[in-house]
Design a protein around this motif. Structure first.
Motif, PDB file in Angstrom:
ATOM      1  N   UNK A 148       0.838  -1.208   0.000  1.00  0.00           N
ATOM      2  CA  UNK A 148       0.000   0.000   0.000  1.00  0.00           C
ATOM      3  C   UNK A 148       0.870   1.254   0.000  1.00  0.00           C
ATOM      4  N   UNK A 149       1.914   1.251   0.813  1.00  0.00           N
ATOM      5  CA  UNK A 149       2.822   2.392   0.863  1.00  0.00           C
ATOM      6  C   UNK A 149       3.529   2.576  -0.472  1.00  0.00           C
ATOM      7  N   UNK A 150       3.975   1.477  -1.041  1.00  0.00           N
ATOM      8  CA  UNK A 150       4.723   1.522  -2.301  1.00  0.00           C
ATOM      9  C   UNK A 150       3.861   1.947  -3.487  1.00  0.00           C
ATOM     10  N   UNK A 151       2.618   1.457  -3.539  1.00  0.00           N
ATOM     11  CA  UNK A 151       1.765   1.726  -4.697  1.00  0.00           C
ATOM     12  C   UNK A 151       0.844   2.926  -4.524  1.00  0.00           C
ATOM     13  N   UNK A 152       0.587   3.296  -3.274  1.00  0.00           N
ATOM     14  CA  UNK A 152      -0.356   4.383  -3.014  1.00  0.00           C
ATOM     15  C   UNK A 152      -1.814   3.941  -3.062  1.00  0.00           C
ATOM     16  N   UNK A 153      -2.040   2.643  -3.234  1.00  0.00           N
ATOM     17  CA  UNK A 153      -3.410   2.115  -3.259  1.00  0.00           C
ATOM     18  C   UNK A 153      -3.915   1.901  -1.836  1.00  0.00           C
ATOM     19  N   UNK A 154      -5.235   2.000  -1.623  1.00  0.00           N
ATOM     20  CA  UNK A 154      -5.778   1.709  -0.298  1.00  0.00           C
ATOM     21  C   UNK A 154      -5.537   0.231   0.062  1.00  0.00           C
ATOM     22  N   UNK A 155      -5.330  -0.009   1.344  1.00  0.00           N
ATOM     23  CA  UNK A 155      -5.052  -1.358   1.826  1.00  0.00           C
ATOM     24  C   UNK A 155      -6.183  -2.320   1.464  1.00  0.00           C
ATOM     25  N   UNK A 156      -7.429  -1.886   1.565  1.00  0.00           N
ATOM     26  CA  UNK A 156      -8.565  -2.738   1.217  1.00  0.00           C
ATOM     27  C   UNK A 156      -8.557  -3.147  -0.247  1.00  0.00           C
ATOM     28  N   UNK A 157      -8.158  -2.248  -1.125  1.00  0.00           N
ATOM     29  CA  UNK A 157      -8.067  -2.552  -2.552  1.00  0.00           C
ATOM     30  C   UNK A 157      -7.003  -3.618  -2.799  1.00  0.00           C
ATOM     31  N   UNK A 158      -5.892  -3.468  -2.129  1.00  0.00           N
ATOM     32  CA  UNK A 158      -4.805  -4.440  -2.282  1.00  0.00           C
ATOM     33  C   UNK A 158      -5.269  -5.815  -1.827  1.00  0.00           C
ATOM     34  N   UNK A 159      -5.899  -5.872  -0.670  1.00  0.00           N
ATOM     35  CA  UNK A 159      -6.371  -7.160  -0.143  1.00  0.00           C
ATOM     36  C   UNK A 159      -7.401  -7.789  -1.074  1.00  0.00           C
ATOM     37  N   UNK A 160      -8.319  -6.986  -1.578  1.00  0.00           N
ATOM     38  CA  UNK A 160      -9.348  -7.506  -2.487  1.00  0.00           C
ATOM     39  C   UNK A 160      -8.739  -8.040  -3.770  1.00  0.00           C
ATOM     40  N   UNK A 161      -7.815  -7.294  -4.354  1.00  0.00           N
ATOM     41  CA  UNK A 161      -7.197  -7.738  -5.605  1.00  0.00           C
ATOM     42  C   UNK A 161      -6.376  -9.010  -5.410  1.00  0.00           C
ATOM     43  N   UNK A 162      -5.671  -9.090  -4.302  1.00  0.00           N
ATOM     44  CA  UNK A 162      -4.883 -10.301  -4.036  1.00  0.00           C
ATOM     45  C   UNK A 162      -5.809 -11.488  -3.817  1.00  0.00           C
ATOM     46  N   UNK A 163      -6.883 -11.280  -3.067  1.00  0.00           N
ATOM     47  CA  UNK A 163      -7.839 -12.368  -2.820  1.00  0.00           C
ATOM     48  C   UNK A 163      -8.455 -12.854  -4.136  1.00  0.00           C
ATOM     49  N   UNK A 164      -8.858 -11.918  -5.001  1.00  0.00           N
ATOM     50  CA  UNK A 164      -9.413 -12.295  -6.303  1.00  0.00           C
ATOM     51  C   UNK A 164      -8.381 -13.043  -7.152  1.00  0.00           C
ATOM     52  N   UNK A 165      -7.162 -12.552  -7.142  1.00  0.00           N
ATOM     53  CA  UNK A 165      -6.106 -13.196  -7.933  1.00  0.00           C
ATOM     54  C   UNK A 165      -5.833 -14.604  -7.428  1.00  0.00           C
ATOM     55  N   UNK A 166      -5.797 -14.790  -6.114  1.00  0.00           N
ATOM     56  CA  UNK A 166      -5.555 -16.126  -5.560  1.00  0.00           C
ATOM     57  C   UNK A 166      -6.693 -17.081  -5.905  1.00  0.00           C
ATOM     58  N   UNK A 167      -7.922 -16.570  -5.877  1.00  0.00           N
ATOM     59  CA  UNK A 167      -9.058 -17.416  -6.281  1.00  0.00           C
ATOM     60  C   UNK A 167      -8.908 -17.845  -7.744  1.00  0.00           C
ATOM     61  N   UNK A 168      -8.537 -16.908  -8.618  1.00  0.00           N
ATOM     62  CA  UNK A 168      -8.352 -17.245 -10.031  1.00  0.00           C
ATOM     63  C   UNK A 168      -7.227 -18.263 -10.216  1.00  0.00           C
ATOM     64  N   UNK A 169      -6.152 -18.079  -9.477  1.00  0.00           N
ATOM     65  CA  UNK A 169      -5.026 -19.018  -9.583  1.00  0.00           C
ATOM     66  C   UNK A 169      -5.418 -20.407  -9.089  1.00  0.00           C
ATOM     67  N   UNK A 170      -6.174 -20.477  -7.980  1.00  0.00           N
ATOM     68  CA  UNK A 170      -6.633 -21.767  -7.458  1.00  0.00           C
ATOM     69  C   UNK A 170      -7.458 -22.506  -8.491  1.00  0.00           C
ATOM     70  N   UNK A 171      -8.387 -21.782  -9.122  1.00  0.00           N
ATOM     71  CA  UNK A 171      -9.235 -22.416 -10.145  1.00  0.00           C
ATOM     72  C   UNK A 171      -8.423 -22.848 -11.359  1.00  0.00           C
ATOM     73  N   UNK A 172      -7.449 -22.037 -11.740  1.00  0.00           N
ATOM     74  CA  UNK A 172      -6.636 -22.375 -12.905  1.00  0.00           C
ATOM     75  C   UNK A 172      -5.731 -23.576 -12.634  1.00  0.00           C
ATOM     76  N   UNK A 173      -5.337 -23.774 -11.401  1.00  0.00           N
ATOM     77  CA  UNK A 173      -4.404 -24.858 -11.070  1.00  0.00           C
ATOM     78  C   UNK A 173      -5.137 -26.186 -10.807  1.00  0.00           C
ATOM     79  N   UNK A 174      -6.467 -26.178 -10.781  1.00  0.00           N
ATOM     80  CA  UNK A 174      -7.199 -27.429 -10.520  1.00  0.00           C
ATOM     81  C   UNK A 174      -7.228 -28.308 -11.720  1.00  0.00           C
TER      82      UNK A 174
END
Length: 174
Positions: A148-174
């Motif tokens: 968040x400090x490095x990108x200037x994005x809100x912490x909630x946005x970072x957490x949401x994007x990472x959570x979405x990305x991990x969900x996509x990766x989990x589905x892709x790796x199945x």
């Protein structure tokens, strides 16, 4: 009791009495919170002490419009626990093996290579914003707060994007 006033007294006057009252109230609760979330007693104690030192040193960063004092303190505790656990997982140089080692099983090597290729392809399919955050968090070993400090994005946005990305990766790796 208005904890916001205590934070203001610490921030403005380095009021030790206000800090002692906050410490007396929150330190045991933080330690209990950390133990209940899976930390051992030693880690919880170390982390609680660190959280309270952070409260003293960074009281100027508290914003009552964004969170209550308790929320702010427990967020610091959660983040500090994550940081400490990450540091614990890193091997010490003397723990690393040196010299020749036994050759791994070729089946395992092939499976790992295939998983690596699949993961690389799945990462490439992520939207750039999500891929960048995954790379910073997992390959750059940054905490969400550091990102968040490095990108200037809100912490909630970072957490949401990472959570979405991990969900996509989990589905892709199945």
């Amino acid at each position: 009791m208005l904890w916001v006033d205590h934070i203001a007294r610490i921030r403005d006057h380095q009021d030790k009495q206000a800090f002692a009252e906050l410490f007396h109230h929150f330190a045991p609760r933080v330690k209990g919170f950390l133990i209940n979330s899976g930390a051992d007693a030693t880690l919880a104690e170390e982390c609680a002490q660190d959280v309270m030192a952070t409260l003293w040193n960074k009281s100027h960063q508290f914003d009552p419009a964004r969170a209550s004092v308790a929320t702010w303190i427990f967020t610091i505790a959660r983040n500090r626990k994550i940081d400490l656990l990450r540091r614990q997982r890193r091997p010490d140089p003397e723990d690393l093996t040196w010299g020749p080692q036994e050759e791994p099983d070729q089946t395992d090597v092939l499976a790992l290579q295939q998983e690596t290729i699949a993961l690389g392809a799945a990462l490439a399919e992520l939207p750039a914003a999500q891929r960048d955050l995954i790379e910073k968090a997992y390959f750059g070993d940054l905490t969400h707060s550091e990102i968040a400090t490095q990108t200037g994005l809100p912490l909630g946005t970072i957490k949401s994007r990472i959570r979405l990305a991990l969900d996509r990766l989990r589905h892709a790796m199945k």
